[in-house]
Design a protein around this motif. Structure first.
Motif, PDB file in Angstrom:
ATOM      1  N   ILE A 100      93.151 -25.102 -40.947  1.00  0.00           N
ATOM      2  CA  ILE A 100      91.977 -25.572 -41.691  1.00  0.00           C
ATOM      3  C   ILE A 100      91.133 -26.472 -40.789  1.00  0.00           C
ATOM      4  CG2 ILE A 100      91.178 -27.041 -43.592  1.00  0.00           C
ATOM      5  CD1 ILE A 100      93.650 -26.214 -45.188  1.00  0.00           C
ATOM      6  N   ALA A 101      91.784 -27.399 -40.098  1.00  0.00           N
ATOM      7  CA  ALA A 101      91.073 -28.391 -39.277  1.00  0.00           C
ATOM      8  C   ALA A 101      90.192 -27.718 -38.220  1.00  0.00           C
ATOM      9  CB  ALA A 101      92.076 -29.327 -38.611  1.00  0.00           C
ATOM     10  N   LEU A 102      90.679 -26.612 -37.674  1.00  0.00           N
ATOM     11  CA  LEU A 102      89.919 -25.910 -36.633  1.00  0.00           C
ATOM     12  C   LEU A 102      88.587 -25.364 -37.174  1.00  0.00           C
ATOM     13  CD1 LEU A 102      90.199 -25.071 -33.664  1.00  0.00           C
ATOM     14  CD2 LEU A 102      91.267 -22.940 -34.422  1.00  0.00           C
ATOM     15  N   GLY A 103      88.536 -25.122 -38.496  1.00  0.00           N
ATOM     16  CA  GLY A 103      87.282 -24.666 -39.122  1.00  0.00           C
ATOM     17  C   GLY A 103      86.207 -25.746 -39.094  1.00  0.00           C
ATOM     18  N   GLY A 104      86.604 -26.987 -38.873  1.00  0.00           N
ATOM     19  CA  GLY A 104      85.656 -28.101 -38.881  1.00  0.00           C
ATOM     20  C   GLY A 104      85.142 -28.441 -37.502  1.00  0.00           C
ATOM     21  N   GLN A 105      84.921 -27.420 -36.668  1.00  0.00           N
ATOM     22  CA  GLN A 105      84.378 -27.642 -35.320  1.00  0.00           C
ATOM     23  C   GLN A 105      83.160 -26.758 -35.077  1.00  0.00           C
ATOM     24  OE1 GLN A 105      86.999 -27.917 -31.988  1.00  0.00           O
ATOM     25  NE2 GLN A 105      88.763 -28.521 -33.216  1.00  0.00           N
ATOM     26  N   PRO A 121      90.293 -18.260 -44.037  1.00  0.00           N
ATOM     27  CA  PRO A 121      89.185 -17.996 -44.947  1.00  0.00           C
ATOM     28  C   PRO A 121      88.868 -16.496 -44.956  1.00  0.00           C
ATOM     29  CG  PRO A 121      88.649 -19.813 -43.452  1.00  0.00           C
ATOM     30  CD  PRO A 121      89.913 -19.184 -42.946  1.00  0.00           C
ATOM     31  N   SER A 163      84.146 -18.278 -35.933  1.00  0.00           N
ATOM     32  CA  SER A 163      84.959 -19.425 -36.350  1.00  0.00           C
ATOM     33  C   SER A 163      86.274 -18.953 -36.981  1.00  0.00           C
ATOM     34  CB  SER A 163      84.174 -20.334 -37.306  1.00  0.00           C
ATOM     35  OG  SER A 163      83.784 -19.630 -38.466  1.00  0.00           O
ATOM     36  N   ILE A 164      86.226 -17.870 -37.745  1.00  0.00           N
ATOM     37  CA  ILE A 164      87.460 -17.378 -38.394  1.00  0.00           C
ATOM     38  C   ILE A 164      88.365 -16.715 -37.351  1.00  0.00           C
ATOM     39  CG2 ILE A 164      88.415 -16.034 -40.314  1.00  0.00           C
ATOM     40  CD1 ILE A 164      85.694 -16.215 -41.699  1.00  0.00           C
ATOM     41  N   GLN A 200      90.292 -19.386 -35.723  1.00  0.00           N
ATOM     42  CA  GLN A 200      91.371 -19.818 -36.613  1.00  0.00           C
ATOM     43  C   GLN A 200      92.514 -18.798 -36.614  1.00  0.00           C
ATOM     44  OE1 GLN A 200      88.673 -20.534 -40.108  1.00  0.00           O
ATOM     45  NE2 GLN A 200      89.752 -22.480 -40.238  1.00  0.00           N
ATOM     46  N   LYS A 238      96.642 -20.679 -50.154  1.00  0.00           N
ATOM     47  CA  LYS A 238      96.780 -22.027 -49.585  1.00  0.00           C
ATOM     48  C   LYS A 238      96.924 -21.902 -48.061  1.00  0.00           C
ATOM     49  CE  LYS A 238      99.601 -26.188 -49.706  1.00  0.00           C
ATOM     50  NZ  LYS A 238     101.029 -26.564 -49.653  1.00  0.00           N
ATOM     51  N   GLU A 239      96.067 -22.624 -47.349  1.00  0.00           N
ATOM     52  CA  GLU A 239      96.011 -22.508 -45.883  1.00  0.00           C
ATOM     53  C   GLU A 239      96.852 -23.608 -45.215  1.00  0.00           C
ATOM     54  OE1 GLU A 239      91.754 -22.730 -45.668  1.00  0.00           O
ATOM     55  OE2 GLU A 239      91.473 -20.731 -46.504  1.00  0.00           O
TER      56      GLU A 239
END
Lengths: 359, 359
Positions: free
Chosen positions: A20-25, A195, A241-242, A245, A14-15
């Motif tokens: 998590i939100a930063l992965g959506g950029q 991730p 991206s990771i 994060q 569980k993140e």
């Protein structure tokens, strides 16, 4: 996919919402000063979190933890050296398999079931070896070794102490100086709660000094990572991206009190869980449990993997079945990452409900 | 990091909003039917996009494209075989370096600057070899080869045709049947416009038949990926979040008309750009340009990397400097991924503005 399920699996875990939100950029370009600084920051924080000796470096591989294990053998175990592999489960066997594939002269030691090597007398026959490979926590059975004692044995006999600490980092004590660790392997999808896609190898100055000069690998050649790492870069395009994060997550850990706070949290979650299930038809598999994961035996049935599937269907909570020989009897519950006391109480309630036992 | 910059770099590239958004979700557990189906769907769509022969399979590696190049050599080029490597730039040299590291018997052929091997007469001396390694598009100089002709040469002489198509997939024609490709390497951060972290190797039945039986690698052992792939899984924890993004992106490509639409889009963007800069002090480096990227020579100054840095500062648009020998004279502009006509016109305007020339 069902991303709303509550997962107690040991990777992915569980993140944290802000990570998590930063992965959506949009992934930014990375061959520049700004990204170099991100990489250098990550290295500095990681070295601090594991109390690495001065002059240590972090190799960031875009790959799984297994790749980092293989990379460590290729770069740190010379073909002419004798290596000892501690095998107590699937991941220990993987180290031994890697040695075999790369024709390393590898001795295998199988500890007794509940032996955590607090007494290293049994390792004495291997004191003439040059390296020791160990999974600090053998995740397949949730058995944790006494790395301080193993490290002392390595230091006394001048073996390179190479540790897979993948499912201990941030959840159980990993201290390169106190445990005399020369190379420490960690990954993104365990305590870091990112991730999967990144694996890191932290090298002490002693490990750097002993690097195999011409290892039979391009992608995993540590010297290229060290050279590029001086300016905060990697030789090949990394999982940008990771890494971004990871940077944010490391800053979060630092601002929340560092390694002690992180470990204390997972420890309190594990204790809450282990205390909360004492009335259930479950017993602990291992006598040397880490904080990160609990391996459980189902005492009233003989089909652990069916139980895990059925429990997920009924409660939308994902536990982790074991593979191989233990798949019928054992399953695991992870306490890593963003698992809270509330999540854990929810799990305890659901398990009581499943087994029809009052809490 | 400045994720609002408009990037014309050849990986990462500008991504699609709905695919980016998917990166901002909790990573789910993946050892289950649902994720297996995602993996099997991805394989089916990828095989269709490259017109792979029946019985082909996709190996999904969590790693960079270089790792996939190394994996291809380890698994497809036997130590006793003779291999030809076509070297016209940095990535061709990388294939040659990989062969050297793994002690493969490798001949090197340097084509003339504007030779795209439409005539394969020059390859005849190597017709007794067992494999040919080529970067379909040598990205360092934006030089594209005639893969159909090279494939014909390979087929006639029974060489395994191993192609790095990383910066051609979805932007330039790649057809495993028409171009007689036996193994095709692609990656996530080019035409697919995903974050970096995944590299795929697509194997024809002929390549599968010729797999090296015991390659000196665990992490890159194709046979393990093929075995696990039958049920839609990978032997080691993959970059789950990027695979989920890939799945959505592949479905998007399929729903928008498939490979022809994708290639036509990038081609139209490249044409618009190349036409739009004709008044500027820029000339094309290569005579055999792909659609995916344009390599440009600055004709009025001798510092391309300074220009790229200055242009980014003034216009918040990121171009790509070259490395090595060409860093002073050449830079590149990518047309891959979600680069639109509007983005391209914006770039053309900014370049005119920068050089003080009316459009």
């Amino acid at each position: 996919m069902k991303q709303e399920n509550l997962i107690f699996t040991p990777g992915p875990v569980k993140e944290f919402p802000e990570i998590i939100a930063l992965g959506g950029q949009q992934t930014p370009y990375f061959r520049n000063q700004e990204f170099s600084q991100v990489m250098l920051d990550c290295q500095e924080i990681i070295l601090d979190l594991v109390n690495a000796p001065s002059g240590s470096k972090v190799i960031v591989l875009t790959a799984s933890g297994t790749a980092a294990m293989e990379a460590a053998v290729l770069n740190l175990v010379a073909p002419e050296h004798k290596t000892l592999s501690i095998v107590s489960g699937g991941f220990g066997q993987r180290f031994a398999d890697i040695c075999k594939i790369h024709q390393r002269d590898c001795s295998i030691f199988h500890p007794q079931k509940d032996d955590d090597l607090s007494d290293t007398q049994s390792l004495e026959p291997f004191s003439d070896h040059q390296a020791l490979l160990i999974n600090g926590h053998e995740t397949t059975i949730c058995h944790q070794f006494n790395l301080a004692q193993v490290g002392q044995f390595c230091q006394k006999n001048d073996l390179l102490h190479i540790v897979d600490g993948i499912s201990q980092f941030l959840t159980d004590p990993l201290d390169m100086q106190e445990q005399s660790i020369d190379a420490l392997i960690i990954s993104s999808q365990k305590g870091l709660a990112l991730p999967p896609g990144l694996a890191m190898v932290i090298l002490s100055p002693k490990a750097i000094e002993r690097l195999v000069p011409e290892p039979a690998t391009l992608y995993f050649r540590f010297s290229d990572y060290l050279n590029n790492g001086q300016r905060g870069q990697t030789p090949y395009t990394p999982a940008v991206s990771i890494i971004l994060q990871m940077h944010k997550r490391l800053l979060q850990i630092k601002s929340q009190g560092g390694i002690k706070t992180a470990i204390a949290h997972t420890q309190s979650v594990a204790k809450l869980f282990r205390k909360g299930i004492k009335n259930l038809p479950l017993s602990f598999y291992s006598a040397c449990m880490p904080n990160s994961v609990t391996a459980l035996i189902l005492t009233n049935t003989n089909n652990a993997s069916d139980f895990v599937a059925d429990f997920e269907k009924k409660h939308h909570i994902v536990l982790c079945p074991n593979g191989g020989e233990l798949s019928k009897t054992v399953f695991r519950v992870s306490h890593m990452g963003n698992i809270t006391h509330e999540d854990t109480r929810k799990l305890i309630h659901a398990l009581h409900d499943y087994f029809g036992i009052n809490i």
